[in-house]
Design an enzyme around this catalytic site. Structure first.
Site, short mmCIF file in Angstrom:
data_model
loop_
_atom_site.label_atom_id
_atom_site.label_comp_id
_atom_site.label_asym_id
_atom_site.label_seq_id
_atom_site.Cartn_x
_atom_site.Cartn_y
_atom_site.Cartn_z
N GLU A 143 -9.19 -5.59 -4.28
CA GLU A 143 -8.64 -4.53 -3.43
C GLU A 143 -9.71 -3.80 -2.62
OE1 GLU A 143 -5.50 -3.67 -2.93
OE2 GLU A 143 -4.36 -4.45 -4.61
N SER A 149 0.84 -1.19 0.00
CA SER A 149 0.00 0.00 0.00
C SER A 149 0.88 1.25 0.00
CB SER A 149 -0.96 -0.04 1.19
OG SER A 149 -1.96 0.95 1.06
N HIS A 202 -7.52 -5.73 -0.18
CA HIS A 202 -6.30 -4.96 0.05
C HIS A 202 -5.62 -5.42 1.34
CE1 HIS A 202 -3.83 -1.37 -0.57
NE2 HIS A 202 -3.98 -1.06 0.70
#
Length: 522
Positions: free
Chosen positions: A331, A211, A430
Site C-alpha cells: 500500500e 480507498s 495503493h
C-alpha cells in the site's frame, strides 16, 4: 446542468472487447438511447455497444444549500442530454475537470434499458477530500460487456463542503458533518427508484469502492438511513473503524476558521463565502493529527451517524449483507514512493522514518525494525519502511473489520492483492487493483502491462462480477475462496497464479496488534 458541461473525455473502446462474454439479453439499442427517471428523461449515447449516460442529475445544486442535507432535483420537461460528465465537487489540487458545488451527478453504463441486471455502484476514493466518479479507470463499458451488469459511478460533496462539523457554531447546520454521506444515500435512493429504467435490478445492488470509497461504504454500513439501499458491499484498501468524534471534528472546524481569518462567532459566513476561499483554508495543518492538511470525514454526530462504523463491533444493521474486504500488499509504496530517499535510506535513518506520522500507531521503531529483520533477513531498510508502514497504517483496519465480521458470525471474503501492477519499484501499491477490477488496462491511469496483467484483470473482474450477482465471489476464474474466520484467517492472495492462504503476514499482524489502532483522522 450536465448538458451544459464541456465534454472532456472521448469515447473509447478497449482492445479485445469482442472476445468478452456478451449476454443475449443485450438487445440492439436505438441510436440515441433515452431513459426515463422520476425527474425527467435523459438521452445518452452508445459506447462500443454499451448504453452510456453521463452526468445524470440525482440531486439539486448544493450551492444554495451549502452544508445542508441534499435535496432531490426539480423535475424537468423534455429530454436532457446525458453525454458529458457532471462537475466534480470543489477540492484542492489539479483542476483538470469542471468543479462546482452543483456536483450531485452520477453516470450509468448498461447493456440495455430492459431487463433486471445486478447493479454495481462504485464510490470513488481520494479520502473524503478529492476525486470524482469520472476517472477513466472507472469507465463501466468492459464490466457491462463482460458480466451483463449495470455500472454506476457517483459524485458527491467532499472535504469541508461535505464533512465540516458546524453544529456547535451554527445549530441550523447540525447535519453538516455528514452531508457528503447524505449525498451518497440520496444517490442510492435514486438507484433504488430509477435503475429499473436502465435495465437494472433495484433489489440486487452492490456498492464497491477503493480507498476513501471503501471507507464511505463502511460508514454507510452503520448509517441507519442507508439500511436496505444495497445488498452487497466490497471495500478495496478503504476501511472506517471509527468516525471522527464531535470534539475533534469541532477542533478541525476551528482550525479551518482560523486559516480563513474568521472568528468562531463568524462561522455563519461560511455559507456565503466564495467556494475558492473555503478551499484555500483546507491547507492548514490538522490540529488532531499534527501533520498534513485538514481532515474532514464522517462525524459521530448522533444524527446521521449514531455509532462508529466497526467499533466496538461489526454493525448489526449490515450483518446480513455479504462483504468483501481487500488490501494491496505494498500500500504505502504509493504514498511514500515519490520520495527518492525512501529507497536509499540506511538502517541508522530508518527509525526516524518510522514515525507516528508514517506508521500511524505509537510503537517503538527499534522494536519494529528488529522484528522485521528477524522475519525477513533479506529485506533492505527501504523494504522494512514500506512493509511496516503498510502493516501498521493501511492494512490494520482491514484486519479489524474482518475480525469483527468473523466474531459476529457473518464472515467476509478477504483478499490481498500481490500482483506488482505498478512495476518493481512501487509493486502492488495503493490503488493498483482498480484497473483489474474494472478490467480497464487500456485506460489512462492504468499501469499494468502484458499478458499476465490481463490474466490478473480477468480474475479480479470475474470475482467482483460473481459477487455482484450472488453475494459470493467464487467463480471459475479463481481458486476456491473461503470466508475469513479467526481460526485460519483465510485470505485470497490475488496474483498470477492466485491462491488461498491462511493468515498471510500473520507475524506482522501480531506485531502491531499489541498497540491500539486509531483511525487516521479520528
Amino acid at each position: 446542468m450536465a448538458a451544459e458541461l464541456t465534454r472532456r473525455n472521448a469515447m473509447a473502446g478497449g482492445a479485445g472487447l469482442a472476445s468478452l462474454a456478451w449476454s443475449a439479453r443485450a438487445a440492439q439499442p436505438q441510436a440515441s438511447p433515452v431513459a426515463t427517471t422520476a425527474h425527467g428523461r435523459v438521452r445518452g449515447y452508445i459506447d462500443d455497444g454499451v448504453l452510456a449516460f453521463r452526468g445524470v442529475r440525482y440531486g439539486a445544486d448544493t450551492g444554495p444549500r451549502r452544508f445542508q442535507p441534499p435535496a432531490p432535483p426539480a423535475p424537468w420537461k423534455g429530454v436532457l442530454e446525458a453525454t458529458d460528465y457532471g462537475a466534480a465537487a470543489p477540492q484542492r489540487g489539479r483542476a483538470d475537470e469542471l468543479r462546482s458545488e452543483d456536483c450531485l451527478f452520477l453516470n450509468v453504463w448498461t447493456p440495455a434499458l430492459t431487463g433486471a441486471r445486478p447493479v454495481m455502484v462504485y464510490i470513488h476514493g481520494g479520502a473524503y477530500s478529492s476525486g470524482s466518479g469520472s476517472a477513466p479507470l472507472y469507465d463501466g463499458v468492459r464490466l457491462c460487456k463482460r458480466g451483463d451488469v449495470v455500472v454506476v459511478t457517483v459524485n458527491h460533496r467532499l472535504n469541508a463542503f461535505g464533512y465540516a462539523y458546524l453544529a456547535r457554531l451554527v445549530p441550523e447546520l447540525a447535519d453538516s458533518g455528514n452531508a457528503g454521506q447524505l449525498d451518497l444515500i440520496l444517490a442510492l435512493q435514486w438507484v433504488r427508484a430509477n435503475i429499473a429504467g436502465f435495465g437494472g435490478d433495484p433489489g440486487k445492488v452492490m456498492v464497491f469502492g477503493q480507498s476513501g470509497g471503501g471507507a464511505k461504504i463502511a460508514t454507510l454500513m452503520a448509517t441507519p438511513a442507508a439500511a436496505g439501499l444495497f445488498h452487497r458491499a466490497a471495500t478495496m484498501s478503504g476501511q472506517q473503524v471509527t468516525a471522527s468524534g464531535p470534539g475533534n471534528a469541532h477542533r478541525r472546524t476551528l482550525a479551518w476558521l482560523d486559516a480563513l481569518k474568521l472568528r468562531p462567532e463568524q462561522a455563519g459566513e461560511l455559507a456565503t463565502l466564495p467556494a475558492e476561499r473555503l478551499i484555500e483554508g483546507l491547507a492548514a495543518e490538522d490540529p488532531v493529527l499534527g501533520f498534513g492538511g485538514l481532515y474532514f470525514g464522517p462525524v459521530l454526530d448522533e444524527r446521521s451517524l449514531k455509532r462508529h462504523p466497526f467499533y466496538p463491533d461489526a454493525p448489526a444493521q449490515s450483518a446480513a449483507i455479504p462483504m468483501m474486504i481487500g488490501n494491496t500488499h505494498d500500500e504505502t509504496r504509493a504514498f511514500l514512493g515519490g520520495d527518492p530517499t525512501n529507497f536509499t535510506i540506511g538502517w541508522d535513518g530508518l527509525p526516524a522514518k518510522l514515525t507516528q506520522a508514517n506508521m500511524r500507531v505509537d510503537i517503538d521503531p527499534a522494536t519494529v525494525i528488529a522484528e522485521y529483520r528477524r522475519l525477513y533477513p533479506a529485506y533492505s531498510p527501504s523494504d522494512v519502511l514500506f512493509a511496516a508502514t503498510t502493516a501498521a497504517r493501511s492494512w490494520r483496519a482491514a484486519i479489524i473489520e474482518a475480525e469483527e465480521r468473523a466474531k459476529a458470525g457473518t464472515p467476509a471474503f478477504v483478499y490481498q492483492f500481490d500482483y506488482p501492477a505498478n512495476g518493481e519499484r512501487l509493486r502492488a501499491g495503493h490503488a493498483s487493483d482498480i484497473q483489474m477490477v474494472f478490467d480497464n488496462l487500456a485506460k489512462p491511469g492504468a499501469t499494468a502491462k502484458g499478458p499476465d496483467a490481463q490474466a490478473m484483470a480477468d480474475q479480479m473482474s470475474e470475482a467482483f462480477l460473481a459477487f455482484a450477482k450472488t453475494g459470493d465471489p467464487n467463480c471459475a476464474a479463481i481458486p476456491k475462496w473461503e470466508p475469513y474466520d479467526l481460526k485460519r484467517r483465510q485470505t485470497l492472495v490475488f496474483n498470477t497464479p492466485s491462491a488461498l492462504a491462511d493468515d498471510p503476514r500473520g507475524a506482522e499482524r501480531k506485531l502491531f496488534e499489541k498497540v491500539p489502532f486509531v483511525q487516521a483522522g479520528t
